[in-house]
Every structure is written in structure tokens, then in C-alpha cells.
Design an enzyme around this catalytic site. Structure first.
Site, mmCIF file in Angstrom:
data_model
loop_
_atom_site.group_PDB
_atom_site.id
_atom_site.type_symbol
_atom_site.label_atom_id
_atom_site.label_comp_id
_atom_site.label_asym_id
_atom_site.label_seq_id
_atom_site.Cartn_x
_atom_site.Cartn_y
_atom_site.Cartn_z
ATOM 1 C CB ILE A 118 39.480 36.939 33.835
ATOM 2 C CG1 ILE A 118 39.174 36.692 35.325
ATOM 3 C CG2 ILE A 118 39.148 35.714 33.002
ATOM 4 C CD1 ILE A 118 37.701 36.572 35.643
ATOM 5 C CB VAL A 146 38.471 44.822 39.256
ATOM 6 C CG1 VAL A 146 39.955 44.474 39.295
ATOM 7 C CG2 VAL A 146 38.250 46.253 39.742
ATOM 8 C CB CYS A 147 36.491 39.981 37.821
ATOM 9 S SG CYS A 147 36.301 39.983 39.614
ATOM 10 N N PRO A 148 37.090 41.147 34.927
ATOM 11 C CG PRO A 148 35.632 42.473 33.653
ATOM 12 C CD PRO A 148 35.892 41.987 35.056
#
Length: 182
Positions: free
Chosen positions: A56, A51-53
Site C-alpha cells: 500500500i 504484507v499489506c502495508p
């Protein structure tokens, strides 16, 4: 019992970071305040995840809109600057970040994530926390949620613009609409 943070001075921080030019440097709330900038500080759990990328890179793709609002964006995890750089140097096609337009900071000692109340102590990672801090260092907005859900950049920009009006913004307020008259 957790202590209220909104409406108070935000915890000051200085962290090592990978800057947009891919060099190592430092980011600090004091520097943003000195430059009369709003700070959009967001925490994410860890590098090389799923999920993070998405969030970001979404923030990076819209960075010019934050810049137009005199805001500096800083992403933070408990990973090291070396792990951040490796992830930045990995292409988006390979679940990496590619080039970013704002710094990724390293809270490897967990001090900042603990002070902002997002550290999952037993895992050593941060929850997804988003903080908007005005140029005077006052925490104006805070949201913290489960790590399975990515942030909405449109909502972050909307809240930043609402805070910058200095007025009372009703539910579903959008930039350009009137604030409430008292």
C-alpha cells in the site's frame, strides 16, 4: 466455473473511502470513467497486517507515476473506513500507513470483492487482486494471487503502460521499446 472478466465491462462499483486528505468520501468506477481515467483497482486482505502495508505504501510512494499515466489508484479491503483511517493515522514506523496519496475503499458488505472474484467467503477477506480498467470501463488486466505475496509496483506500471500503447507488446517489453509490427 468462473466466468471470464478480461475484455468485458468491469463490474461497476461505488464504495465509501478514506480520501488522501483523510476525509470520508466515495470512489466509483463511473467517476473515473467520466473523468477519462484509467483505474488501477487493487484488493488486499485486511488492515493492520504485515504484507499489506508494504504494498500500500509502495503504491502511494509511486502515485505520481500513475497520475502521469492518467490512472487513478484505489485500494480496497473488507475493513471499514474507520479502520482504514486508524491505520492511516498510524505511522509507518509502527506498522501503519501514514499519509497516502490515493483512497482506501471499504467493501465491508463484500459486494465488490465478490463481484471481482477475490472474496474468500469463509474468512470474509479478499485475496490480493489487481485490476486495470480502461476509461471506457473495460477490464484490461487481472491478476489474483495468494495473500502471502505483495505486488510489484514496477510490474503494475509496466502493464499499464503496455496497455496504453494499444499495440502488441512482446514478452519482457519495457516502456520506450517498440511494439510488434503486424
Amino acid at each position: 466455473m468462473t466466468e471470464r472478466m478480461v475484455g468485458k465491462q468491469a463490474p461497476r462499483f461505488e464504495m465509501e473511502a478514506v480520501l488522501p486528505n483523510k476525509e470520508f468520501g466515495k470512489v466509483s468506477l463511473e467517476e473515473n470513467m467520466k473523468n477519462d481515467k484509467w483505474t488501477v483497482l487493487f484488493f488486499y486482505p485486511m488492515d493492520f497486517t504485515f504484507v499489506c502495508p508494504t504494498e500500500i505504501t509502495a503504491m502511494s510512494d509511486r502515485y505520481d507515476e500513475f497520475e502521469d499515466l492518467d490512472a487513478e489508484v484505489i485500494g480496497v479491503s473488507t475493513d471499514t473506513v474507520h479502520t482504514h483511517l486508524a491505520w492511516i493515522n498510524t505511522s509507518r514506523d509502527d506498522n501503519g500507513l501514514g499519509d497516502l496519496t490515493y483512497p482506501l475503499a471499504a467493501d465491508h458488505n463484500h459486494k465488490v470483492s465478490r463481484e471481482y472474484g477475490v472474496l474468500i467467503e469463509e474468512e470474509g477477506v479478499a485475496l490480493r487482486g489487481l485490476y486495470i480498467i480502461n476509461p471506457e470501463g473495460e477490464l484490461q488486466y487481472q491478476t489474483v494471487f495468494h495473500n502471502n505475496i505483495g505486488r510489484d509496483v514496477d510490474e503494475t506500471l509496466r502493464v499499464l503502460q503496455a496497455l496504453q500503447t494499444g499495440g502488441l507488446c512482446p514478452a519482457n517489453w519495457k516502456p520506450g521499446q517498440d511494439t510488434l509490427k503486424v
